[in-house]
Design a protein around this motif. Structure first.
Motif, PDB file in Angstrom:
ATOM      1  N   LYS A 187      68.482  49.067  11.570  1.00  0.00           N
ATOM      2  CA  LYS A 187      69.752  48.443  12.194  1.00  0.00           C
ATOM      3  C   LYS A 187      70.419  49.106  13.174  1.00  0.00           C
ATOM      4  N   SER A 188      70.861  49.279  14.333  1.00  0.00           N
ATOM      5  CA  SER A 188      71.575  49.870  15.283  1.00  0.00           C
ATOM      6  C   SER A 188      72.574  50.679  14.517  1.00  0.00           C
ATOM      7  N   SER A 189      72.543  52.003  15.122  1.00  0.00           N
ATOM      8  CA  SER A 189      73.661  52.714  14.363  1.00  0.00           C
ATOM      9  C   SER A 189      75.117  52.387  15.029  1.00  0.00           C
ATOM     10  N   PHE A 190      75.269  51.572  16.291  1.00  0.00           N
ATOM     11  CA  PHE A 190      76.051  50.899  16.724  1.00  0.00           C
ATOM     12  C   PHE A 190      76.728  49.641  16.175  1.00  0.00           C
ATOM     13  N   SER A 191      75.910  49.352  14.976  1.00  0.00           N
ATOM     14  CA  SER A 191      76.208  47.961  14.315  1.00  0.00           C
ATOM     15  C   SER A 191      77.767  48.110  13.665  1.00  0.00           C
ATOM     16  N   ASP A 192      78.588  47.264  13.365  1.00  0.00           N
ATOM     17  CA  ASP A 192      79.862  47.125  12.846  1.00  0.00           C
ATOM     18  C   ASP A 192      79.607  47.360  11.358  1.00  0.00           C
ATOM     19  N   GLY A 193      78.586  47.616  10.745  1.00  0.00           N
ATOM     20  CA  GLY A 193      78.500  47.717   9.165  1.00  0.00           C
ATOM     21  C   GLY A 193      78.423  46.450   8.522  1.00  0.00           C
ATOM     22  N   GLY A 194      78.658  45.350   9.249  1.00  0.00           N
ATOM     23  CA  GLY A 194      78.387  44.101   8.569  1.00  0.00           C
ATOM     24  C   GLY A 194      77.010  43.387   8.777  1.00  0.00           C
ATOM     25  N   ASN A 195      77.186  42.112   9.033  1.00  0.00           N
ATOM     26  CA  ASN A 195      75.859  41.593   9.344  1.00  0.00           C
ATOM     27  C   ASN A 195      75.667  41.147  10.650  1.00  0.00           C
ATOM     28  N   GLY A 196      76.541  41.443  11.718  1.00  0.00           N
ATOM     29  CA  GLY A 196      76.596  40.909  12.982  1.00  0.00           C
ATOM     30  C   GLY A 196      75.645  41.640  13.824  1.00  0.00           C
ATOM     31  N   CYS A 197      74.525  41.880  13.505  1.00  0.00           N
ATOM     32  CA  CYS A 197      73.473  42.525  14.279  1.00  0.00           C
ATOM     33  C   CYS A 197      72.181  41.994  13.957  1.00  0.00           C
ATOM     34  N   VAL A 198      71.274  42.774  14.643  1.00  0.00           N
ATOM     35  CA  VAL A 198      69.672  42.318  14.296  1.00  0.00           C
ATOM     36  C   VAL A 198      68.883  43.561  14.203  1.00  0.00           C
ATOM     37  N   GLU A 199      68.054  43.481  13.450  1.00  0.00           N
ATOM     38  CA  GLU A 199      67.249  44.549  12.584  1.00  0.00           C
ATOM     39  C   GLU A 199      65.797  44.494  13.453  1.00  0.00           C
ATOM     40  N   VAL A 200      65.107  45.630  13.460  1.00  0.00           N
ATOM     41  CA  VAL A 200      63.625  45.833  13.978  1.00  0.00           C
ATOM     42  C   VAL A 200      62.835  46.647  13.137  1.00  0.00           C
ATOM     43  N   ARG A 201      61.453  46.042  13.139  1.00  0.00           N
ATOM     44  CA  ARG A 201      60.426  46.803  12.406  1.00  0.00           C
ATOM     45  C   ARG A 201      59.251  46.897  13.284  1.00  0.00           C
ATOM     46  N   PHE A 202      58.688  47.835  13.199  1.00  0.00           N
ATOM     47  CA  PHE A 202      57.548  48.213  13.895  1.00  0.00           C
ATOM     48  C   PHE A 202      56.164  48.285  12.722  1.00  0.00           C
ATOM     49  N   GLU A 203      55.078  47.478  13.287  1.00  0.00           N
ATOM     50  CA  GLU A 203      53.912  47.572  12.312  1.00  0.00           C
ATOM     51  C   GLU A 203      52.840  47.050  13.247  1.00  0.00           C
ATOM     52  N   GLU A 204      51.629  47.658  13.174  1.00  0.00           N
ATOM     53  CA  GLU A 204      50.371  47.274  13.863  1.00  0.00           C
ATOM     54  C   GLU A 204      50.773  46.906  15.288  1.00  0.00           C
ATOM     55  N   GLY A 205      51.216  48.052  15.824  1.00  0.00           N
ATOM     56  CA  GLY A 205      51.570  47.762  17.318  1.00  0.00           C
ATOM     57  C   GLY A 205      52.681  46.631  17.961  1.00  0.00           C
ATOM     58  N   LEU A 206      53.222  46.044  16.761  1.00  0.00           N
ATOM     59  CA  LEU A 206      54.360  45.153  17.241  1.00  0.00           C
ATOM     60  C   LEU A 206      55.771  45.394  16.810  1.00  0.00           C
ATOM     61  N   ALA A 207      56.809  44.637  17.617  1.00  0.00           N
ATOM     62  CA  ALA A 207      57.816  45.008  17.256  1.00  0.00           C
ATOM     63  C   ALA A 207      58.607  43.477  16.655  1.00  0.00           C
ATOM     64  N   PHE A 208      58.971  43.692  15.444  1.00  0.00           N
ATOM     65  CA  PHE A 208      59.472  42.382  14.747  1.00  0.00           C
ATOM     66  C   PHE A 208      60.963  42.660  14.866  1.00  0.00           C
ATOM     67  N   VAL A 209      61.635  41.331  15.384  1.00  0.00           N
ATOM     68  CA  VAL A 209      63.236  41.348  15.440  1.00  0.00           C
ATOM     69  C   VAL A 209      63.535  40.143  14.403  1.00  0.00           C
ATOM     70  N   ARG A 210      64.804  40.380  13.764  1.00  0.00           N
ATOM     71  CA  ARG A 210      65.373  39.488  12.843  1.00  0.00           C
ATOM     72  C   ARG A 210      66.955  39.561  12.699  1.00  0.00           C
ATOM     73  N   ASN A 211      67.418  38.396  12.419  1.00  0.00           N
ATOM     74  CA  ASN A 211      68.925  38.444  12.382  1.00  0.00           C
ATOM     75  C   ASN A 211      69.478  38.953  10.976  1.00  0.00           C
ATOM     76  N   THR A 212      70.327  39.701  10.902  1.00  0.00           N
ATOM     77  CA  THR A 212      70.597  40.268   9.875  1.00  0.00           C
ATOM     78  C   THR A 212      71.373  39.361   8.996  1.00  0.00           C
TER      79      THR A 212
END
Length: 72
Positions: free
Chosen positions: A16-41
């Motif tokens: 999760k971005s270091s610029f996030s407010d610390g709550g759940n108002g952000c997105v998260e990313v994960r990298f695997e097998e040459g892909l970027a997965f993005v989800r809502n926190t």
């Protein structure tokens, strides 16, 4: 061309971005097998958006260049 869906294991390797407010108002990313997965926190169990390397890099460059400023 066949479509393949890769579901990364829950809770492992998400960032999760270091610029996030610390709550759940952000997105998260994960990298695997040459892909970027993005989800809502706020709803980690819902659908994810998946990007290949070229798509992810184009997005990052656009964000860095200020192309995705939300209006209003």
């Amino acid at each position: 061309m066949a479509m393949m869906t890769v579901i990364p294991p829950a809770g492992e390797g998400w960032f999760k971005s270091s610029f996030s407010d610390g709550g759940n108002g952000c997105v998260e990313v994960r990298f695997e097998e040459g892909l970027a997965f993005v989800r809502n926190t706020r709803d980690r169990g819902s659908a994810m958006v998946t990007f290949n390397r070229a798509e992810w890099e184009a997005f990052l460059l656009g964000a860095w260049n200020g192309e995705f400023v939300m209006p209003g």
